[in-house]
Design a protein around this motif. Structure first.
Motif, PDB file in Angstrom:
ATOM      1  N   ARG A   1      -3.618  -3.716  -9.803  1.00  0.00           N
ATOM      2  CA  ARG A   1      -4.633  -4.732  -9.501  1.00  0.00           C
ATOM      3  C   ARG A   1      -5.444  -5.145 -10.723  1.00  0.00           C
ATOM      4  O   ARG A   1      -5.733  -6.331 -10.927  1.00  0.00           O
TER       5      ARG A   1
ATOM      6  N   TYR B   1      -9.670  -3.365  -4.815  1.00  0.00           N
ATOM      7  CA  TYR B   1      -8.945  -3.992  -3.718  1.00  0.00           C
ATOM      8  C   TYR B   1      -9.762  -5.095  -3.061  1.00  0.00           C
ATOM      9  O   TYR B   1      -9.233  -6.171  -2.740  1.00  0.00           O
TER      10      TYR B   1
ATOM     11  N   CYS C   1     -11.499   0.618  -7.264  1.00  0.00           N
ATOM     12  CA  CYS C   1     -10.074   0.276  -7.238  1.00  0.00           C
ATOM     13  C   CYS C   1      -9.841  -1.229  -7.301  1.00  0.00           C
ATOM     14  O   CYS C   1      -8.750  -1.672  -7.653  1.00  0.00           O
TER      15      CYS C   1
ATOM     16  N   ASN D   1      -0.446  -5.313  -4.480  1.00  0.00           N
ATOM     17  CA  ASN D   1      -1.877  -5.627  -4.576  1.00  0.00           C
ATOM     18  C   ASN D   1      -2.668  -5.101  -3.386  1.00  0.00           C
ATOM     19  O   ASN D   1      -3.906  -5.127  -3.390  1.00  0.00           O
TER      20      ASN D   1
ATOM     21  N   CYS E   1      -4.208   1.858  -9.491  1.00  0.00           N
ATOM     22  CA  CYS E   1      -5.062   0.671  -9.369  1.00  0.00           C
ATOM     23  C   CYS E   1      -5.278  -0.022 -10.710  1.00  0.00           C
ATOM     24  O   CYS E   1      -5.282  -1.256 -10.792  1.00  0.00           O
TER      25      CYS E   1
ATOM     26  N   CYS F   1      -5.984   3.192  -3.163  1.00  0.00           N
ATOM     27  CA  CYS F   1      -6.329   4.071  -4.282  1.00  0.00           C
ATOM     28  C   CYS F   1      -6.074   5.535  -3.916  1.00  0.00           C
ATOM     29  O   CYS F   1      -6.143   5.931  -2.750  1.00  0.00           O
TER      30      CYS F   1
END
Length: 667
Positions: free
Chosen positions: A561, A351, A349, A589, A557, A593
């Protein structure tokens, strides 16, 4: 003792620092990897913005970010003070001259007060608040204590020095005229005798010097080595989300039967890139990578910090083999260092990379580890075997007959193009993708999108049976060979037809067509369906009668992102809602996910809680009637989550195209 003492202490401290720092840096220099000297101006700006100005640190979480920024700024500002202290070791009367000295003495006091307050807040967070992402860390407490000690001993040194000067000269020194803390302490010490003041001055001078040099020696031994390596790591960072998988030279690999001369992923530490090692040694262990990590939140054995912890220990343990070319004796990273369940838990994802304040990288390394496991070791989750076979034979994960790929559009009078002339008659080629071609729920989204485009008089068409998979999912599962086969087939089809403009509802296909296909000869203008819908609404080609309330938006995602598109879906959604759409606590952001990315859609979720269920639970805290998304895979995952929680009658899962389609005003 002054000159000899300061010389011996400096020499010993810098020698120890150099030896301990080289213990790590030698590993970085021993590893290979790509050159990262391009775009020097952009890299320097990133260092200035996220390094010196700490913008990403503060933006990620305001209070801790400001705390760290204050300590970092104090560290830089007080370097001049430490240089002054070193010179005082050789000349006890040294002060910065003139107006600069006066201004410096005042500014230094305020900086040190600010640093002490920031350190106090840091202690409060670690010892009282104890956020889940911060693990127990004795080193952090030691370093914070040393920083506090440096500030306090500096105040006391100034106090005794000013008081001694006042007793000798009848007044406080000129440099202290506008200082704050030192003169206040000096006034409190006015009753002490000159020998006592002289003793206090020496005590706190040498205590501070010893504390500063102890801090210096400790830096290379733990996580606070990032004070040295963070700015270089920022300079050499990619600077964008890792939305491309490292490419393997498959043609060369096939020509070389042994594969010895063709690097394929990562097997041992010797296969890591120098940036992997630099990142591991730079990790600040702040834990921000955990805040919205779907694996950490749902109790799976994966967080970027943990991966770096394991890599750091392994690199240091195997230092001699890495540095002295003993790579043949190194153990395989998977499963010895990174367990299989950790490697395959990642949803890709992104992150952790988005959250890291110094832009450390994660996904490229995991992609290379998966490539090694799949292509060389032949080891991967058993569920993926059938998926790989299905993609190879029918170009979709369910193994439905490829010739049925366009059947979903029967009755829609949607052009199925097969010639360059037909492509020229279109505004956009609609790349449907496997989910919307075969999954019944996702097919509803495709039909809704076609209806919206028809209302806006946008000419779209599909390839039908000639459309094949982008291969995005198998690439992120490590099967680079199959991906390149699929990619080259699709590129050949698109280029043969002269396709230049593509619209898709699938963020995964959007990302791959846009960011990865150019390497394989596929150069197209690619737009996501929410971007196109938002444009059409703003240009007046779609008129909506807002009909939906209490709608919460889940961020895909690979749209947000990985490609930075947060606003277009929201603009389209606002047009379809009669009230302000709701937001998750973890949004934009920081959005969590749904659990489908990185080929996790096709793997069983056996450890911890289910990611999609957890994401739906997060939505339910806002009491929505509808969860909107902009990805067919998210729609499927969230629908399963709603069903698992028994909320299907109360909460609907809808794509933005569906909401817009149902909100269209009557002709």
């Amino acid at each position: 003792m002054g000159r000899i003492g300061i010389t011996v202490m400096l020499a010993a401290a810098f020698a120890a620092f150099s030896v301990l720092a080289w213990r790590k840096l030698a590993i970085v220099f021993a590893l290979s990897g790509e050159s990262r000297w391009d775009n020097a101006s952009a890299r320097l700006w990133r260092v200035a913005r996220n390094g010196f100005l700490q913008s990403r640190m503060i933006r990620g979480e305001r209070k801790p970010g400001i705390m760290h920024a204050v300590i970092f700024t104090g560290f830089l500002a007080l370097l001049a003070r430490k240089l002054q202290l070193i010179v005082i070791g050789y000349d006890a009367t040294f002060v910065y001259p003139g107006a600069f000295g006066v201004a410096f003495a005042c500014l230094k006091d305020w900086v040190e007060v600010a640093v002490l307050l920031a350190v106090g807040y840091a202690f409060f967070r670690r010892l009282v608040q104890k956020p889940a992402r911060l693990e127990r860390n004795g080193e952090a407490l030691v370093i914070l204590s040393l920083i506090a000690a440096i500030m306090i001993t500096d105040f006391l040194f100034d106090g005794f020095r000013y008081a001694l000067g006042a007793s000798n000269n009848g007044g406080i020194a000129d440099e202290a005229r506008y200082a704050v803390v030192g003169p206040a302490i000096a006034r409190g010490l006015a009753g002490l005798t000159a020998p006592m003041l002289h003793m206090g001055e020496h005590l706190f001078y040498w205590t501070q010097v010893a504390t500063v040099l102890t801090f210096l020696v400790l830096l290379p031994t733990g996580e606070h080595f990032h004070i040295v390596t963070a700015l270089p790591a920022l300079y050499f960072a990619v600077g964008t989300a890792s939305n491309r998988v490292p490419t393997v030279d498959i043609d060369k690999l096939m020509e070389n039967a042994d594969g010895d001369d063709v690097p394929v992923g990562v097997r041992t530490a010797a296969d890591l890139h120098w940036k992997d090692a630099l990142d591991a040694f730079t990790c600040t262990e702040c834990g921000r990578c955990k805040d919205a990590c779907p694996t950490f939140i749902t109790g799976k054995p994966l967080a970027l910090k943990w991966v770096f912890d394991d890599l750091k220990r392994h690199l240091l343990a195997e230092r001699s083999r890495i540095v002295d070319s003993g790579a043949d004796l190194l153990p395989a990273i998977v499963p010895a260092i990174i367990p299989e369940e950790t490697l395959w838990a990642c949803t890709t994802c992104g992150y952790c990379e988005a959250a890291c304040p110094i832009e450390l990288e994660h996904l490229p390394r995991f992609y290379r580890l998966r490539q090694q496991q799949v292509l060389i070791e032949g080891k991967f989750p058993r569920e993926l075997k059938a998926v790989f076979d299905a993609y190879e034979v029918q170009s979709n994960p369910w193994a439905f007959p490829a010739e049925q790929r366009g059947d979903w559009a029967k009755g829609l009078a949607l052009p199925v193009v097969s010639t360059a002339e037909e492509i020229e008659d279109l505004d956009w080629l609609f790349y449907v993708g496997s989910a919307q071609s075969f999954d019944p729920r996702a097919q509803q989204i495709a039909r809704a999108f076609v209806g919206v485009m028809r209302r806006a008089s946008v000419r779209i068409g599909i390839l039908g049976a000639a459309e094949t998979s982008t291969g995005e999912s198998v690439r992120r599962a490590g099967n680079e060979m199959l991906f390149q086969l699929l990619a080259k087939n699709l590129v050949a089809t698109l280029n043969h037809l002269g396709v230049t403009r593509i619209v898709t509802c699938d963020p995964h296909a959007f990302n791959t067509l846009r960011n990865e296909y150019p390497e394989f000869g596929g150069h197209y203008e690619v737009i996501h369906h929410t971007q196109l819908i938002a444009q059409l609404i703003e240009r007046g080609r779609l008129t909506l009668a807002p009909a939906f309330e209490k709608v919460i938006y889940h961020e895909p995602c690979y749209l947000g992102r990985h490609n930075g598109e947060y606003e277009a879906p929201r603009r389209a959604l606002r047009a379809a809602c009669s009230d302000v759409p709701l937001e998750f606590a973890l949004a934009r952001n920081k959005a969590m996910c749904c659990g489908a990315g990185g080929a996790r859609m096709w793997m069983d979720e056996k450890i911890g809680r289910r990611i999609n269920v957890t994401r739906v639970e997060q939505a339910l805290t806002r009491s929505p009637t509808t969860i909107a998304t902009a990805c067919p895979y998210c729609a499927v995952m969230l629908q399963d989550g709603v069903n698992a929680l028994g909320q299907a009658d109360n909460v609907k899962i809808r794509d933005i195209a569906e909401l817009v389609g149902e909100s269209l005003a009557a002709d």
